[in-house]
Design an enzyme around this catalytic site. Structure first.
Site, short mmCIF file in Angstrom:
data_model
loop_
_atom_site.label_atom_id
_atom_site.label_comp_id
_atom_site.label_asym_id
_atom_site.label_seq_id
_atom_site.Cartn_x
_atom_site.Cartn_y
_atom_site.Cartn_z
N VAL A 66 39.14 35.83 43.40
CA VAL A 66 40.19 35.44 44.36
C VAL A 66 40.64 36.60 45.24
O VAL A 66 41.25 36.38 46.29
CB VAL A 66 41.44 34.83 43.66
CG1 VAL A 66 41.15 33.46 43.11
CG2 VAL A 66 42.04 35.76 42.61
N SER A 143 55.86 32.16 35.84
CA SER A 143 55.98 32.36 34.39
C SER A 143 57.46 32.47 34.05
O SER A 143 58.26 32.93 34.88
CB SER A 143 55.26 33.65 33.98
OG SER A 143 55.63 34.01 32.66
N TYR A 156 53.41 42.32 35.46
CA TYR A 156 53.25 40.85 35.36
C TYR A 156 54.53 40.16 35.82
O TYR A 156 54.51 39.27 36.68
CB TYR A 156 52.91 40.49 33.91
CG TYR A 156 52.69 39.02 33.68
CD1 TYR A 156 51.48 38.42 34.03
CD2 TYR A 156 53.67 38.22 33.11
CE1 TYR A 156 51.25 37.08 33.81
CE2 TYR A 156 53.45 36.87 32.89
CZ TYR A 156 52.24 36.31 33.24
OH TYR A 156 52.03 34.96 33.03
N ALA A 157 55.66 40.60 35.25
CA ALA A 157 56.94 39.97 35.58
C ALA A 157 57.26 40.13 37.07
O ALA A 157 57.77 39.20 37.70
CB ALA A 157 58.06 40.58 34.73
N LYS A 160 55.19 37.65 39.05
CA LYS A 160 55.58 36.25 38.84
C LYS A 160 56.95 35.97 39.47
O LYS A 160 57.18 34.88 40.00
CB LYS A 160 55.58 35.92 37.34
CG LYS A 160 54.19 36.00 36.70
CD LYS A 160 53.19 35.06 37.37
CE LYS A 160 51.85 35.04 36.67
NZ LYS A 160 50.88 34.11 37.30
N1 LIG Z 1 49.07 31.01 28.96
C1 LIG Z 1 50.34 31.29 29.13
O1 LIG Z 1 51.10 31.41 28.14
C2 LIG Z 1 50.91 31.46 30.51
C3 LIG Z 1 52.30 31.55 30.63
C4 LIG Z 1 52.87 31.71 31.88
C5 LIG Z 1 52.07 31.77 33.01
N2 LIG Z 1 50.71 31.69 32.89
C6 LIG Z 1 49.92 31.77 34.12
O2 LIG Z 1 49.06 30.66 34.24
C7 LIG Z 1 47.85 31.05 34.90
C8 LIG Z 1 46.67 30.69 34.03
O3 LIG Z 1 46.84 31.32 32.77
P1 LIG Z 1 45.86 31.04 31.54
O4 LIG Z 1 46.69 31.20 30.32
O5 LIG Z 1 45.10 29.79 31.77
O6 LIG Z 1 44.89 32.32 31.67
P2 LIG Z 1 43.38 32.47 31.24
O7 LIG Z 1 43.11 33.95 31.19
O8 LIG Z 1 43.07 31.66 30.04
O9 LIG Z 1 42.60 31.84 32.49
C9 LIG Z 1 42.71 32.43 33.76
C10 LIG Z 1 41.47 32.15 34.55
O10 LIG Z 1 41.61 32.84 35.80
C11 LIG Z 1 40.38 33.49 36.07
N3 LIG Z 1 40.59 34.68 36.88
C12 LIG Z 1 41.23 35.81 36.53
N4 LIG Z 1 41.15 36.73 37.50
C13 LIG Z 1 40.43 36.13 38.51
C14 LIG Z 1 39.99 36.57 39.77
N5 LIG Z 1 40.24 37.82 40.22
N6 LIG Z 1 39.29 35.71 40.55
C15 LIG Z 1 39.01 34.46 40.09
N7 LIG Z 1 39.38 33.99 38.90
C16 LIG Z 1 40.08 34.83 38.11
C17 LIG Z 1 39.80 33.86 34.71
O11 LIG Z 1 38.39 34.07 34.77
C18 LIG Z 1 40.20 32.69 33.87
O12 LIG Z 1 39.22 31.68 33.82
C19 LIG Z 1 47.97 32.55 35.17
O13 LIG Z 1 48.44 32.75 36.48
C20 LIG Z 1 49.01 32.99 34.15
O14 LIG Z 1 49.72 34.13 34.55
C21 LIG Z 1 50.11 31.53 31.65
#
Ligand SMILES: NC(=O)c1ccc[n+]([C@@H]2O[C@H](COP(=O)([O-])OP(=O)(O)OC[C@H]3O[C@@H](n4cnc5c(N)ncnc54)[C@H](O)[C@@H]3O)[C@@H](O)[C@H]2O)c1
Length: 260
Positions: A66, A143, A156-157, A160
């Site tokens: 991305v 988040s 991160y914070a 977000k």
């Molecule tokens: N899981 C949680 O508890 C949680 C909580 C709050 C927010 N989030 C947010 O939700 C979103 C998804 O989280 P998740 O838990 O599914 O994470 P995850 O790591 O399981 O999945 C994230 C996906 O994004 C892809 N990705 C990362 N960097 C990338 C890049 N530069 N280009 C293209 N793809 C890329 C990864 O390959 C992965 O498939 C994130 O933005 C995360 O910050 C997650």
């Protein structure tokens, strides 16, 4: 013209949909009849996402980072070429596992801002001209750590929290054109991002469950359901909102072991 192009089913673009919340969202939206462009770094993960759907024909896959210069244009072009337009942009790709401010290098800071924030701005800018009044929407993955403080997650914070502000700002700027912009702020959800810590850090898991009124870790489906709601007509008067999906974790100082 192929059949896809004359369909009125919404077209969604979901970044980072090779696993976790992006995958669950892609499957949920496809289940509801949407056509979906899914992007990620890894083709095998994207193919797994598609293979889990009962409607694999509704998917188009794009391997990309991305943060690359051309990625927003390539992803939006794929939606337009394959499906004739774009209705819903889900800015999901993101990274976690940050540190405190004093422990964070310039390079780490830049990596967080590039992936979690700058890419959201750039994908949104590319998508906005294609979103139609009364139909188009953007959902940003914020988040709970962008809303309240938590130890050891400074970059991160910060990214977000910035997404919450960007969501409000774009809602005001593009609401008059009939385009809604909202965010979801998940709590701790079990995905590949968090699975290792949940599995190996028993204290972290116990504290999160103990301080969540619902007494459980969230599931990707919890978040995918909220995203689908915000995309749908049911959320037609919701704009600029950040919807927490955390079982009530962030709204009080709840501790199960201390409950009356
Ligand atoms: N899981 C949680 O508890 C949680 C909580 C709050 C927010 N989030 C947010 O939700 C979103 C998804 O989280 P998740 O838990 O599914 O994470 P995850 O790591 O399981 O999945 C994230 C996906 O994004 C892809 N990705 C990362 N960097 C990338 C890049 N530069 N280009 C293209 N793809 C890329 C990864 O390959 C992965 O498939 C994130 O933005 C995360 O910050 C997650």
């Amino acid at each position: 013209m192929c059949a896809d192009k004359i369909s009125t089913a919404p077209v969604a673009l979901i970044t980072g949909a090779g696993q976790g919340l992006g995958r669950a969202t892609a499957l949920r939206l496809a289940e509801q009849g949407a056509r979906v462009v899914i992007t990620d770094l890894d083709r095998a993960l994207l193919e797994q996402t598609r293979s889990l759907s009962a409607r694999p024909e509704a998917f188009r896959l794009l391997v990309q980072d991305v943060t690359s210069q051309d990625s927003p244009r390539q992803a939006v072009e794929l939606a337009v070429d394959a499906f004739g337009g774009l209705d819903w942009l889900i800015n999901n790709a993101g990274i976690g596992k940050a540190k405190s401010a004093a422990q964070t290098s310039d390079e780490e800071w830049d990596r967080y801002t590039d992936i979690n924030l700058r890419s959201v701005f750039r994908f949104s800018r590319e998508a906005l001209p294609h979103l139609k009044p009364g139909r188009g929407c953007i959902i940003n993955l914020a988040s709970i750590f962008g809303l309240i403080g938590h130890p050891g997650v400074a970059p991160y914070a910060a990214t977000k929290a910035a997404l919450v502000g960007l969501t409000r700002q774009m809602a005001v700027d593009y609401g008059p054109q009939g385009i809604r912009v909202n965010a979801v702020a998940p709590g701790i959800i079990e995905t590949p991002l968090t699975a290792e810590r949940i599995r190996t850090d028993a204290r972290f898991k116990a504290v999160m469950i103990d301080t969540t009124p619902f007494h459980r870790i969230g599931t990707p489906q919890d978040v995918a359901n909220a995203i689908y709601f915000l995309c749908s007509d049911q959320a037609g008067f919701i704009n600029g909102h950040t919807l927490t999906v955390d079982g009530g974790w962030s709204v009080g100082n709840y501790v199960a072991s201390a409950s009356l």
